[in-house]
Enzyme design. Structure first.
Site, PDB file in Angstrom:
ATOM      1  CG  HIS A  42       0.891   5.541   4.106  1.00  0.00           C
ATOM      2  ND1 HIS A  42       0.073   5.448   5.206  1.00  0.00           N
ATOM      3  CD2 HIS A  42       1.665   4.418   4.138  1.00  0.00           C
ATOM      4  CE1 HIS A  42       0.357   4.336   5.871  1.00  0.00           C
ATOM      5  NE2 HIS A  42       1.312   3.696   5.240  1.00  0.00           N
ATOM      6  CG  HIS A  46      -0.269  -0.107   2.523  1.00  0.00           C
ATOM      7  ND1 HIS A  46       0.159  -1.314   3.029  1.00  0.00           N
ATOM      8  CD2 HIS A  46       0.091   0.828   3.437  1.00  0.00           C
ATOM      9  CE1 HIS A  46       0.734  -1.128   4.200  1.00  0.00           C
ATOM     10  NE2 HIS A  46       0.719   0.178   4.474  1.00  0.00           N
TER      11      HIS A  46
HETATM   12  P1  AMP Z   1       1.678   0.626   7.357  1.00  0.00           P
HETATM   13  O1  AMP Z   1       1.958   0.830   8.796  1.00  0.00           O
HETATM   14  O2  AMP Z   1       2.520   1.395   6.403  1.00  0.00           O
HETATM   15  O3  AMP Z   1       1.608  -0.830   7.076  1.00  0.00           O
HETATM   16  O4  AMP Z   1       0.249   1.252   7.112  1.00  0.00           O
HETATM   17  C1  AMP Z   1      -0.927   0.634   7.458  1.00  0.00           C
HETATM   18  C2  AMP Z   1      -1.926   1.723   7.605  1.00  0.00           C
HETATM   19  O5  AMP Z   1      -3.185   1.131   7.596  1.00  0.00           O
HETATM   20  C3  AMP Z   1      -1.799   2.525   8.894  1.00  0.00           C
HETATM   21  O6  AMP Z   1      -1.625   3.891   8.595  1.00  0.00           O
HETATM   22  C4  AMP Z   1      -3.115   2.263   9.606  1.00  0.00           C
HETATM   23  O7  AMP Z   1      -3.599   3.412  10.242  1.00  0.00           O
HETATM   24  C5  AMP Z   1      -4.007   1.854   8.458  1.00  0.00           C
HETATM   25  N1  AMP Z   1      -5.120   0.966   8.788  1.00  0.00           N
HETATM   26  C6  AMP Z   1      -5.109  -0.104   9.615  1.00  0.00           C
HETATM   27  N2  AMP Z   1      -6.320  -0.697   9.628  1.00  0.00           N
HETATM   28  C7  AMP Z   1      -7.104   0.023   8.777  1.00  0.00           C
HETATM   29  C8  AMP Z   1      -8.453  -0.084   8.364  1.00  0.00           C
HETATM   30  N3  AMP Z   1      -9.269  -1.058   8.813  1.00  0.00           N
HETATM   31  N4  AMP Z   1      -8.925   0.828   7.480  1.00  0.00           N
HETATM   32  C9  AMP Z   1      -8.124   1.810   7.012  1.00  0.00           C
HETATM   33  N5  AMP Z   1      -6.836   1.959   7.375  1.00  0.00           N
HETATM   34  C10 AMP Z   1      -6.327   1.079   8.246  1.00  0.00           C
END
Ligand code: AMP
Length: 145
Positions: free
Chosen positions: A109, A107
């Site tokens: 950001h 993913h």
């Molecule tokens: P990373 O830490 O780069 O793997 O990013 C994962 C991101 O997913 C974090 O910024 C979390 O806040 C976000 N996240 C976790 N669960 C969810 C969810 N159910 N819906 C939307 N974002 C989420």
């Protein structure tokens, strides 16, 4: 989780893609799905993920996944800018737990930034209200071109 490993299709983003978990969707096409981060580091924090990939991170991803993903990121980032008029935009992506990755489905950001407004801590902010996130998603979606 190290950089190596097997994709777990029980991860939260896989579940969102299968419709098993709610998400504030901004955009989707044949390749990517964009939605609001539920623990936003800034107003308008958006995530873009490939829909048809079992890549855990960028290093795992097949070439045919990366191109459409980045085109989706650019399109959504432009809409975020048009919707929220930030002073800057962070586009970032983490690979492996040691780098800060917490969800192991590739993913990207998109985080709007304003002068003088501190960035929230990654993965440490409060959970946003889903109705607010859906309103924000609609606001950004209206600016997609
Ligand atoms: P990373 O830490 O780069 O793997 O990013 C994962 C991101 O997913 C974090 O910024 C979390 O806040 C976000 N996240 C976790 N669960 C969810 C969810 N159910 N819906 C939307 N974002 C989420």
């Amino acid at each position: 989780m190290s950089l190596d490993g097997t994709y777990d299709d029980g991860n939260i983003f896989a579940r969102i893609l299968r419709g098993e978990m709610p998400a504030a969707r901004v955009f989707e096409d044949d390749h990517v799905y964009a939605f609001m981060d539920v623990f936003p580091q800034a107003r308008g924090h958006t995530l873009v993920i490939p829909k048809h990939s079992t890549a855990r991170n960028l290093l795992d991803a097949a070439p045919e996944i990366v191109g459409p993903l980045m085109l989706g990121v650019q399109r959504v980032a432009r809409a975020v800018r048009a919707a929220l008029n930030p002073d800057g935009l962070v586009v970032t992506q983490f690979n492996g737990a040691a780098a800060g990755q917490t969800v192991f489905h590739l993913h990207v950001h998109i985080i709007p930034r304003w002068e003088g407004v501190a960035l929230g801590r990654h993965g440490a902010g409060g959970m946003a209200d889903m109705a607010d996130l859906k309103a924000m998603a609609a606001h950004i979606a209206a600016k997609l071109s």
